[in-house]
Structures are given as C-alpha cells and as structure tokens.
Design a protein around this motif. Structure first.
Motif, PDB file in Angstrom:
ATOM      1  N   GLU A 217       0.795  -1.235   0.000  1.00 39.25           N
ATOM      2  CA  GLU A 217       0.000   0.000   0.000  1.00 39.25           C
ATOM      3  C   GLU A 217       0.824   1.279   0.000  1.00 39.25           C
ATOM      4  N   LYS A 218       2.004   1.285   0.608  1.00 41.79           N
ATOM      5  CA  LYS A 218       2.720   2.531   0.886  1.00 41.79           C
ATOM      6  C   LYS A 218       2.947   3.357  -0.384  1.00 41.79           C
ATOM      7  N   TYR A 219       2.767   4.659  -0.255  1.00 39.35           N
ATOM      8  CA  TYR A 219       2.960   5.607  -1.358  1.00 39.35           C
ATOM      9  C   TYR A 219       2.083   5.234  -2.565  1.00 39.35           C
ATOM     10  N   ASN A 220       0.840   4.898  -2.243  1.00 40.58           N
ATOM     11  CA  ASN A 220      -0.138   4.547  -3.286  1.00 40.58           C
ATOM     12  C   ASN A 220       0.365   3.407  -4.174  1.00 40.58           C
ATOM     13  N   PHE A 221       0.883   2.354  -3.520  1.00 39.91           N
ATOM     14  CA  PHE A 221       1.297   1.127  -4.217  1.00 39.91           C
ATOM     15  C   PHE A 221       2.408   1.402  -5.236  1.00 39.91           C
ATOM     16  N   SER A 222       3.226   2.425  -4.981  1.00 41.49           N
ATOM     17  CA  SER A 222       4.179   2.866  -6.005  1.00 41.49           C
ATOM     18  C   SER A 222       5.229   1.812  -6.311  1.00 41.49           C
ATOM     19  N   ARG A 225       3.494  -0.892  -8.492  1.00 43.02           N
ATOM     20  CA  ARG A 225       3.185  -0.412  -9.838  1.00 43.02           C
ATOM     21  C   ARG A 225       4.451  -0.281 -10.692  1.00 43.02           C
ATOM     22  N   GLU A 254      -7.475  -4.511  -2.480  1.00 43.01           N
ATOM     23  CA  GLU A 254      -7.059  -3.342  -1.708  1.00 43.01           C
ATOM     24  C   GLU A 254      -7.798  -2.068  -2.093  1.00 43.01           C
ATOM     25  N   VAL A 255      -8.437  -2.061  -3.260  1.00 46.62           N
ATOM     26  CA  VAL A 255      -9.215  -0.876  -3.639  1.00 46.62           C
ATOM     27  C   VAL A 255     -10.428  -0.702  -2.724  1.00 46.62           C
ATOM     28  N   PHE A 258      -8.298   0.982   0.909  1.00 43.20           N
ATOM     29  CA  PHE A 258      -7.476   2.195   0.916  1.00 43.20           C
ATOM     30  C   PHE A 258      -8.156   3.251   0.042  1.00 43.20           C
ATOM     31  N   TYR A 261      -6.862   6.794  -1.415  1.00 41.49           N
ATOM     32  CA  TYR A 261      -6.218   7.023  -2.708  1.00 41.49           C
ATOM     33  C   TYR A 261      -7.229   7.283  -3.813  1.00 41.49           C
TER      34      TYR A 261
END
Length: 452
Positions: A217-222, A225, A254-255, A258, A261
């Motif tokens: 999850e951290k930093y919008n799954f950066s 991705r 996860e959508v 969280f 986001y």
C-alpha cells in the motif's frame, strides 16, 4: 630484488583499491555514474497481452539509456534476435528518495511450445543467460502452476523448494497472490530490491503473475506499480489472461480498503470485472475455455479470530461490498458469472473450503462434494513464509472449512482438461510432502442457479 618488486606491487594495489573505492562512493552520491550501476538485477518475466508475448522486466541503479533483450533458441550457436524496449525512472517515496531505473522489453510473436535463451541489459552491462519456455498454442493442453501469497525476503520458507521445482521445469506460470518482501518500501525500498533479487531465481525462468496485497500500500502502491508489468494498462492492479482451458482473473482487494487514494479505482475495477467475467462466461467462450479462476489477496471467508473484517457479523468488504451501502460486492458477481475457483491469501495458512455462497455450503453431493459443485470453491494459500510467521486457526472451525494446515508451503494447480482440475498443497515443513489434494470435476460450466 624480487621481494622489493612484490612489496611495491602490493602498495600500488592498496592505493588503486582505495582510489577505486573512493570513486565508487562518489558515483553512489551522483546516482548512476559507475559501470556497476548499469548491471541488470531483479529480472522477472510476465505474459504479455497474449501467450506468445513475453515481457522481460529488470532494474538498474543508473540510467543506461538503453533497454535491450537478446534471445535465441540456442544462445551460444544461433543468430541472436535483438529487441529494444523502454525504461522509466522510479524514485521511492522514502526519506532517501532512492532511485532506480526499471526496464521493460516485450518479446512478441514467439513460437509456441518453444524454449528460448536470453540476456537483458545494454552495452554497459548484461545479465546472465536465462531461459524460458512459451506455452503451447490454443486451449487443448494441461498447464501447471504454483500459487501462493505472503512471501517475504525474511523467512521465505518456500522459496528454495520453488526454485528446485522451477529448475525441473514443473510450471508454466507462477501466481503470487499479494504481499511481497515485507515490505517493498521498507528501508527506502532496499527490502523490495532484496526480495526481487531473491525471486529472480524463479521469476527469470517462468512468468511471474502477481496481484497487490495490503503490504504493497505505501505511497499509493508505487513500488508494486513500478516493478511489475502485467497484461493490460492498469498498472498491474487488475488484468486477465488465458492459459490452456483456464481463464485467469487477477484483481485488487485493496481498492476496497485504501479509499484515501480515491474511489475511482474501485468503480473502474468493478466495471472491468463485470465486463471481463460476462465475456468469459459467454457460451461460446466457455466451450473453448471452460474454467474461470480468480485470484485476489484478502479472502471472503477465513478460519481465524484475528481478522477485524472476516466474520459474519462484520462481513468482508470484497464479499458484500462497502459497509452500509453494500456496493461493489464480489461474491454475487462471481456467483452470477459462474466462477469455478477463487484463490486468496492474506491469512498465513492454507485452507480449502467446501463450495460456498452466502455462508451456505453447496456441495455437489455428500460423496463427491467437488463434483459438479453448486457454488464457487475457495482456497486460501498464504503460507509461503514471511517474517510475520504463521497464524493460528479458530478453536471452533466453521462448517464450511473442509481442510486446513498451518505448515509453510504453497499450492499447485494442474488443469488437465475442460472437466478436471487438480489441486495439491505442498508442505515445506514436511520436506515437500503433499498434505492435501483434491479434484474439481465439472460436466458443464456456467452461471450457478439463482438461490431463493
């Protein structure tokens, strides 16, 4: 005289080593200047938008300004095919803002059922020679997969056995059902790098298909991705692919959790799932590819007492939809479109459920519960091994719990044909012993009957 020469050589070596080390530190501070920074690492494969397209992804520390794969059936003897791709700069969200360059090259229109050897990199640094085998064409063959979730770079208990399996050519693909490294962003993404180097021994040889978990999850799954290139254009958050007689559907649980986001990802995924499953469930498509298997990280049902959202009183968001509103629930959607098997992880154990819908068991029969079942079959396989270790089961197990194990391990799936799927659970604790196995047999596929 000879002793003096040796002494002077030793002094020069020490001085040269010191200069080299100083230069290396300077290069570190200047991001990507030394040759060593161009060396490919974290190599992994994925299917492209069809099975004869393979995507090769890797990282470098510096911007080599070139992304290239050289491949042939016999790398040492055959003329090499050269394919160039793209790269992107990824800056981790941690305090150090560590930078790496993620490269991607798609090898298109490969011959089916063919083994290729390849290297990736650029003129300033190449990987070792790896190999992979493309799947056969069409749907009339029997793919084999390893499936698991929740594996970290610490206590990756199942990794050694998965490496051995891969070296023996046992799998056509690997599915990792969320939660990697623990966590990819930890220590300014150094833990993510360490994990991706570890999994290279598997993922550089067989397509490594993934979905996001809560630990991404951290930093919008950066980190997730940036590091993965799954089919489609949704940053690898959801996608589908066909393998033999199976239509696989990957989605993000996860959508639902969280929403900070943005709400849009949830609605877009649900619309996509509706369309993808409806198309896969068309009679003409089920005739060609009968099985529909989904995978997402958090389960709809679970057999432990710790989960705040995994009991009948609180419900699970993905099962029933968002709280109060009951929007975008997936259990009804999967039931409507005749999903055969649903695979989850998140809980650090293995559980096989009886065919289930709305907390009710719908076995095919008392003698053969998985023969022509009247609801989807769910499997939880989150015991590959991580630093959070195992999780205990409830003392009073629910009636829909068919089998459970706390052993570290992973699941194997073999799709024999359009009527028979075979599953088995490998225990790493028991030196590779199969602790559970079962067949799913279906004479026909499609939507389940409406429940009154």
């Amino acid at each position: 005289m000879k002793a003096l020469q040796l002494f002077l050589l030793a002094v020069l070596t020490v001085v040269a080593t010191g200069l080299e080390t100083s230069q290396g530190r300077a290069n570190d501070s200047k991001e990507g200047l030394g040759i060593v920074h161009y060396q490919p690492e974290q190599v992994h494969l994925a299917f492209g938008d069809n099975l004869q397209d393979i995507v090769v992804t890797w990282s470098t520390r510096g911007p080599s300004n070139s992304s290239q794969v050289n491949y042939a059936r016999n790398y040492a003897k055959d003329p090499l095919t050269v394919v160039k791709g793209t790269w992107k700069r990824f800056v981790d969200g941690g305090k150090k803002a560590r930078t790496q360059y993620v490269h991607s090259v798609e090898l298109k229109d490969l011959q089916p059922d063919t083994r290729y050897e390849y290297t990736c990199g650029s003129e300033v640094g190449w990987s070792p020679v790896f190999n992979f085998k493309t799947p056969p064409a069409g749907q009339d063959w029997s793919p084999s997969l390893a499936i698991f979730g929740d594996m970290g770079n610490e206590n990756a208990q199942s990794l050694g056995r998965l490496q051995q399996d891969t070296e023996r050519g046992m799998y056509d693909a690997i599915i990792h059902v969320g939660d990697f490294a623990y966590d990819m962003d930890t220590s300014n993404a150094a833990v993510g790098d360490a994990y991706m180097r570890q999994i290279e021994s598997v993922a550089a040889y067989v397509p490594y298909m993934v979905c996001p978990g809560n630990h991404e999850e951290k930093y919008n799954f950066s980190n997730y991705r940036a590091r993965f290139n799954m089919p489609g254009d949704t940053d690898s958050l959801w996608y589908s692919f066909n393998l033999g007689p199976v239509h696989f559907v990957s989605f993000s649980t996860e959508v639902y959790y969280f929403l900070g986001y943005g709400f849009k990802l949830l609605t877009k995924q649900f619309e996509w799932l509706e369309q993808d499953l409806a198309e896969a469930n068309l009679p003409e498509n089920r005739a060609k590819r009968p099985w529909i298997v989904t995978y997402g990280h958090r389960p709809m049902y679970c057999s432990d007492e710790k989960e705040y959202d995994c009991n009948k009183q609180l419900e699970t968001y993905i099962r029933q939809g968002l709280p109060m509103l009951k929007w975008f629930g997936l259990e009804d959607l999967f039931y409507k479109h005749g999903v055969d098997v649903e695979i989850f992880a998140h809980e650090h154990f293995y559980t096989r459920l009886w065919p289930i819908y709305d907390f009710k068991v719908y076995n095919g029969s008392a003698e053969a519960p998985y023969t022509n079942p009247k609801a989807p079959i769910q499997i939880i396989t989150g015991s590959a091994g991580c630093k959070e270790e195992r999780e205990p089961f409830s003392k009073d197990l629910p009636e829909w719990n068919a089998y459970h194990s706390n052993d570290y391990g992973y699941t194997r799936l073999k799709a024999h044909n359009g009527t028979h799927l075979y599953f088995e659970q490998v225990s790493d604790d028991k030196d590779g012993q199969i602790v559970d196995s079962f067949w799913v047999i279906k004479d026909s596929h499609g939507s389940y009957p409406e429940v009154q």
